[in-house]
Design an enzyme around this catalytic site. Structure first.
Site, PDB file in Angstrom:
ATOM      1  N   GLY A   1       2.186  -5.487   7.318  1.00  2.01           N
ATOM      2  CA  GLY A   1       1.207  -6.228   6.516  1.00  2.01           C
ATOM      3  C   GLY A   1       0.079  -6.736   7.398  1.00  2.01           C
ATOM      4  N   SER A   2      -0.455  -7.885   7.030  1.00  6.07           N
ATOM      5  CA  SER A   2      -1.654  -8.388   7.710  1.00  6.07           C
ATOM      6  C   SER A   2      -1.309  -9.150   8.993  1.00  6.07           C
ATOM      7  CB  SER A   2      -2.418  -9.302   6.763  1.00  6.07           C
ATOM      8  OG  SER A   2      -1.612 -10.415   6.440  1.00  6.07           O
TER       9      SER A   2
ATOM     10  N   GLY B   1       1.766 -11.664   9.678  1.00  8.63           N
ATOM     11  CA  GLY B   1       2.596 -11.259  10.817  1.00  8.63           C
ATOM     12  C   GLY B   1       2.864 -12.433  11.753  1.00  8.63           C
TER      13      GLY B   1
ATOM     14  N   GLU C   1       8.335   1.831  14.506  1.00  7.42           N
ATOM     15  CA  GLU C   1       9.112   2.415  13.421  1.00  7.42           C
ATOM     16  C   GLU C   1       9.010   3.931  13.587  1.00  7.42           C
ATOM     17  OE1 GLU C   1      10.959   0.736  11.434  1.00  7.42           O
ATOM     18  OE2 GLU C   1      10.135  -1.298  11.495  1.00  7.42           O
TER      19      GLU C   1
ATOM     20  N   ASN D   1       0.794  -1.239   0.000  1.00 10.91           N
ATOM     21  CA  ASN D   1       0.000   0.000   0.000  1.00 10.91           C
ATOM     22  C   ASN D   1       0.829   1.293   0.000  1.00 10.91           C
ATOM     23  OD1 ASN D   1       0.773  -0.700   2.588  1.00 10.91           O
ATOM     24  ND2 ASN D   1      -1.119  -0.040   3.555  1.00 10.91           N
TER      25      ASN D   1
ATOM     26  N   GLU E   1      -2.393 -12.110   9.889  1.00  9.84           N
ATOM     27  CA  GLU E   1      -2.127 -13.529   9.630  1.00  9.84           C
ATOM     28  C   GLU E   1      -0.682 -13.744   9.181  1.00  9.84           C
ATOM     29  OE1 GLU E   1      -3.781 -16.104  10.603  1.00  9.84           O
ATOM     30  OE2 GLU E   1      -5.118 -14.587  11.444  1.00  9.84           O
TER      31      GLU E   1
ATOM     32  N   GLU F   1       4.251  -4.360  12.177  1.00  7.16           N
ATOM     33  CA  GLU F   1       3.330  -3.236  12.000  1.00  7.16           C
ATOM     34  C   GLU F   1       2.156  -3.791  11.224  1.00  7.16           C
ATOM     35  OE1 GLU F   1       1.327  -0.676  10.432  1.00  7.16           O
ATOM     36  OE2 GLU F   1       3.049   0.244   9.401  1.00  7.16           O
TER      37      GLU F   1
ATOM     38  N   CYS G   1      -2.894   1.493   6.674  1.00  9.43           N
ATOM     39  CA  CYS G   1      -3.039   0.789   7.958  1.00  9.43           C
ATOM     40  C   CYS G   1      -3.634   1.706   9.010  1.00  9.43           C
ATOM     41  CB  CYS G   1      -1.707   0.219   8.402  1.00  9.43           C
ATOM     42  SG  CYS G   1      -0.375   1.402   8.327  1.00  9.43           S
TER      43      CYS G   1
END
Ligand code: NAD
Length: 485
Positions: free
Chosen positions: A232-233, A237, A466, A156, A235, A254, A288
């Site tokens: 990312g997502s 992660g 981050e 994204n 799952e 994240e 996000c």
């Protein structure tokens, strides 16, 4: 882009563009019209092994280990300049590949340059401390680079997220191996191409393209990786964390969010309307930290939502390259995922205050366009108000008391960001104090990238931070040295 313009781009390993095996390529598409932009290698364990080996050699080299921190800083400043010199091309690529409006992609490139500048200034200020142990002992603590960092980048905000972690990783003296998302690798590849002009050892930055379950998984499970940063997502992660656990390697996760904008009737209405709208349509809601829940005082809701939907209906929708207000969502897969949520809303009789369907865009029949959508009076525990939809879809839920507002805001598995809109400073701070999330914005939202602000989640939004000086902790390890004299 015409088919004749389509090129095949290699992975970047040890300072070389690795020519891909023509049989094993990934097609990279333009979400605005479904056309093919490029082909990239379907990298796997072999490419990851080669990239990590190159990173290890570069990390151990005299050239890198012996470089003064201020020289690293100077190189990072140079990187910022190079990014700005190539802003037009980088932004255009980001728009074509991700679908976002060109003006948003230009902002992303500027933010990428600013990450390099920010961490350039930090490179020679990563200081340790002394500890008073007692007479005859000198005890000091130093922060050393952690080594080889694996960067797993989402689709994204590819250039922003690649830049934010490469910049801090290099400032702290590490070597980087990046795995961009299979759908949007182009700006990351262009970024490393333009940064080739920097006087860095070959292999300090490497990029391997490929699918998550192949290249991504090979990177997160590699025994020679010393830290993994993942965005990312939830799952994926979990999978990354499990893989890292096998090697006792720290991770920064994240993950997603379901961030609320909490609006009180005493807000500055014009300001709140502008940002509630922007925070859900930016990058077609595929952010996000998108403000995907409007949590609003009951007596004020009708007035606010009427103005919000009126503003939404004025937005232009079309290809990012034409700089409309709203571009397409990323892919058929994302479009279908969002459509399932829209169908669920229909099935459950949720009120559609705006949008709720596909948008038709002339000459872009194969693009993935959605009308910005507002679902009204959504119960706080409904799937629509609980799950990250990752599209231009806003839910509206009302409250009557401050306590109720806090309970609704905190009532999802996520905790990334929240906005609070009120002119009552005491109330704003009371609420900020109770919110379970990593960032709270009072009377603004997002802060243009928030480069200096630590960013990360509570709960299932992840852990580790981050951005800002806080990120330095992820990319360094602490050594205590004690001397008796
Ligand atoms: P994802 O989590 O699958 O992908 C993110 C990155 O991880 C990509 O580079 C991918 O190739 C890589 N990856 C995938 N599987 C992997 C594995 N087993 N090991 C290592 N790396 C792996 O995300 P997605 O499928 O592209 O999107 C799904 C959902 O994730 C979205 O709809 C959204 O809800 C969420 N998402 C959140 C963010 C964010 O910024 N927090 C970004 C992207 C996606």
């Amino acid at each position: 882009m015409k088919t004749s313009d389509v090129q095949t781009i290699g992975s970047y390993i040890g300072g070389k563009w690795v020519v891909p095996n023509k049989e094993n390529l990934i097609e990279v598409k333009n979400p605005a019209d479904g056309s093919t932009l490029a082909y990239t290698p379907r990298g796997d364990k072999a490419e990851i092994d080669a990239a990590i080996s190159a990173a290890k050699t570069a990390f151990a080299s005299k050239e890198w280990k012996g470089m003064e921190p201020y020289t690293r800083g100077k190189i990072l400043f140079q990187a910022a300049g190079i990014i700005r010199d190539n802003k037009e091309e980088l932004a255009k690529l980001e728009t074509l590949n991700v679908g976002k409006p060109l003006s948003q992609a230009e902002t992303d490139v500027e933010i990428a340059a600013r990450y390099f500048e920010y961490y350039a200034g930090v490179a020679d200020k990563i200081m340790g401390e002394t500890i008073p142990i007692g007479p005859g002992v000198i005890d000091y603590v130093v922060r050393e680079p952690i080594g080889i960092v694996g960067h797993i980048i989402p689709w994204n905000y590819p250039i922003q997220i690649a830049a934010r972690s490469i910049a801090v990783s290099l400032a702290t003296g590490n070597a980087a191996v990046l795995k961009p998302a299979e759908d949007t690798p182009l700006s990351t590849l262009k970024l490393v191409e333009v940064l080739e002009a920097l006087p860095l050892p070959k292999g300090i930055i490497n990029v391997v393209t490929g699918y998550g379950y192949e290249a991504g998984s090979a990177l997160s499970s590699h025994p020679d990786v010393n830290h993994i940063t993942f965005t990312g997502s939830v799952e994926t992660g979990k999978r990354v964390m499990e893989a890292a656990a096998q090697n006792i390697v720290p991770v920064t996760l994240e993950l997603g969010g379901k961030s609320p904008n909490i609006v009180f009737s005493d807000c500055n209405e014009e300001n709140a309307l502008e940002w509630v709208l922007r925070s859900i349509v930016q990058n077609a809601g595929q952010t996000c930290s998108a403000g995907s829940r409007l949590v609003i005082e009951k007596s004020y809701k009708d007035q606010f939502v009427k103005k919000l939907t009126a503003a939404m209906e004025k937005l232009s929708i079309g290809p990012g390259i034409e700089n409309h207000d709203l571009g397409p969502v990323l892919s058929q897969k994302q479009f279908e995922r969002i459509s399932e949520f829209l169908q669920k809303a229909k099935d459950d009789g949720i009120t559609v205050a705006a949008g709720g369907e596909r948008a038709q865009v002339e000459n872009c029949e194969n693009g993935y366009y959605l009308k910005p959508t507002v679902f009204d009076d959504v119960p706080a525990d409904h799937l629509l108000a609980q799950e990250e939809i990752f599209g231009p879809v806003l839910t509206v839920t009302t409250f009557e008391t401050e306590e109720e507002a806090i309970s609704i805001a905190n009532g999802t598995p996520y905790g990334l960001v929240a906005g609070v809109w009120t002119e009552n400073a005491g109330r704003a701070h009371r609420i900020a104090n109770e919110l379970q999330c990593g960032q709270v914005f009072i009377n603004h939202y997002g802060a243009g990238g928030g480069i200096a602000m630590p960013f990360g989640g509570y709960k299932k939004s992840g852990f580790g931070r981050e951005k800002g000086l806080e990120a330095l902790k992820n990319y360094t390890q602490v050594k205590n040295v004690s001397l008796k004299y």
